[in-house]
Design an enzyme around this catalytic site. Structure first.
Site, PDB file in Angstrom:
ATOM      1  N   SER A   9       1.019  -1.615   0.134  1.00 22.46           N
ATOM      2  CA  SER A   9      -0.244  -0.046   0.623  1.00 22.46           C
ATOM      3  C   SER A   9       1.293   0.895   0.359  1.00 22.46           C
ATOM      4  CB  SER A   9      -1.014   0.412   1.149  1.00 22.46           C
ATOM      5  OG  SER A   9      -1.932   1.544   1.034  1.00 22.46           O
ATOM      6  N   HIS A  34       0.271  -0.757  -4.972  1.00 24.16           N
ATOM      7  CA  HIS A  34      -1.080  -0.902  -4.752  1.00 24.16           C
ATOM      8  C   HIS A  34      -1.381   0.324  -4.561  1.00 24.16           C
ATOM      9  CE1 HIS A  34      -5.314  -2.024  -3.169  1.00 24.16           C
ATOM     10  NE2 HIS A  34      -5.657  -0.644  -1.637  1.00 24.16           N
ATOM     11  N   ASP A  36      -4.140   3.846  -3.909  1.00 26.69           N
ATOM     12  CA  ASP A  36      -4.910   4.414  -3.061  1.00 26.69           C
ATOM     13  C   ASP A  36      -5.636   5.267  -3.444  1.00 26.69           C
ATOM     14  OD1 ASP A  36      -4.789   2.593   0.314  1.00 26.69           O
ATOM     15  OD2 ASP A  36      -5.497   2.104  -1.238  1.00 26.69           O
ATOM     16  N   MET A  38      -8.199   8.070  -3.800  1.00 26.10           N
ATOM     17  CA  MET A  38      -8.886   8.627  -2.622  1.00 26.10           C
ATOM     18  C   MET A  38      -9.571  10.239  -3.100  1.00 26.10           C
ATOM     19  SD  MET A  38      -7.972   7.426   1.220  1.00 26.10           S
ATOM     20  CE  MET A  38      -7.165   5.184   1.026  1.00 26.10           C
ATOM     21  N   HIS A  67      -6.735   1.290  -6.731  1.00 24.93           N
ATOM     22  CA  HIS A  67      -7.252   1.308  -5.828  1.00 24.93           C
ATOM     23  C   HIS A  67      -8.691   2.792  -6.275  1.00 24.93           C
ATOM     24  CE1 HIS A  67      -9.537   0.376  -1.147  1.00 24.93           C
ATOM     25  NE2 HIS A  67     -10.290   0.463  -2.392  1.00 24.93           N
ATOM     26  N   MET A  69     -11.084   5.037  -4.531  1.00 22.45           N
ATOM     27  CA  MET A  69     -12.538   5.000  -3.777  1.00 22.45           C
ATOM     28  C   MET A  69     -12.457   6.541  -3.705  1.00 22.45           C
ATOM     29  SD  MET A  69     -10.393   3.403  -0.566  1.00 22.45           S
ATOM     30  CE  MET A  69      -8.841   3.637  -1.508  1.00 22.45           C
ATOM     31  N   MET A 138     -12.480  -5.402   1.149  1.00 28.35           N
ATOM     32  CA  MET A 138     -12.146  -4.674   2.704  1.00 28.35           C
ATOM     33  C   MET A 138     -12.112  -4.952   3.474  1.00 28.35           C
ATOM     34  SD  MET A 138     -10.818  -1.510   0.757  1.00 28.35           S
ATOM     35  CE  MET A 138     -10.250  -0.919   2.321  1.00 28.35           C
ATOM     36  N   ASP A 177      -7.695  -5.940   2.175  1.00 27.03           N
ATOM     37  CA  ASP A 177      -7.108  -4.322   1.958  1.00 27.03           C
ATOM     38  C   ASP A 177      -7.248  -4.128   3.584  1.00 27.03           C
ATOM     39  OD1 ASP A 177      -7.542  -1.519   0.153  1.00 27.03           O
ATOM     40  OD2 ASP A 177      -6.248  -2.080   1.733  1.00 27.03           O
TER      41      ASP A 177
END
Ligand code: DX5
Ligand code: ZN
Length: 221
Positions: A9, A34, A36, A38, A67, A69, A138, A177
């Protein structure tokens, strides 16, 4: 059982040692980074934008595990220079046209993955399980590193693995995750997960990065 894969991550990585971190991943054949993303709307945090992805792509050939989000993920797919070999995960909770977005990820040459929050039932993925290469479960509520595992997600992983196998979708991977500690990773692996998002619980914590990677590989092989 599908082979275990680490997906570090990158929101948890030390920005001031990022280059040596990624070179360590390359030396240890880490298969994904990974990412993220957001937007502060779908989750109460802002993280990892398009410029981060662009510079990471310039720096390393390790595929991205993006990912999303974010609200309106379909409208953002072209922002990330998606390549074949990448995974792109989309939350079922963020779009009315989930199958269309997953098909678009495939048309861009990447591997589509559907993501489900802890409270979102598996049935939300039922009609698109044949359209994805992986399902992201998740195991914490998304938005922050350093959270505690939501315990009922372990059983959810097992039920998903059973459902996929019963549909003949035994090649569809399960990514987990959130709070993937060594102890939790063993339980998640036993339940049927094979891609592990590694953040502050596993890699980005005191001790040597390479040692943590090797210890994890020994733990879940
Ligand atoms: C949660 C993040 C993950 C993860 C970070 O929204 O998507 O990257 O929680 O790792 P941990 O949970 O180990 O700090
Ligand atoms: Zn994530």
């Amino acid at each position: 059982m599908l082979p275990p894969k680490l997906s570090p991550s990158m929101m948890c990585a030390d920005l001031f040692h990022l280059a040596e971190t990624i070179r360590c991943f390359e030396r240890n054949s880490v298969p994904y980074l990974h990412i993220d993303v957001m937007d502060g709307c779908f989750v109460p945090n802002l993280m990892l934008g398009t410029e981060t992805v662009r510079q990471l792509r310039q720096f390393t050939a390790i595929p991205m595990d993006i990912h999303l989000m974010t609200e309106d993920p379909g409208g953002k797919l072209e922002w990330f220079g998606i390549r074949s070999g990448d995974y792109v995960s989309v939350h079922a909770e963020t779009t009315r046209h989930l199958q269309r977005v997953l098909a678009k990820i495939r048309s861009l040459g990447a591997r589509p993955m559907i993501a489900l929050n802890p409270a979102t039932p598996l049935c939300m993925a039922e009609e698109v399980l044949a359209d994805v290469d992986a399902v992201l479960i998740m195991t914490v509520n998304p938005g922050y590193a350093g959270q505690e595992l939501v315990p009922q997600t372990l059983d959810k992983i097992g039920r998903l693995r059973e459902r996929l196998d019963s549909m003949g979708l035994d090649r569809v991977e399960i990514e987990v995750d959130g709070n993937v500690t060594p102890e939790n990773a063993v339980k998640m692996r036993r339940a049927g997960a094979n891609i592990f998002v590694a953040g502050t619980s596993l890699l980005f914590r005191p001790g040597g990065l390479e040692e943590h990677i090797k210890a994890f590989n020994d733990l879940v092989k």
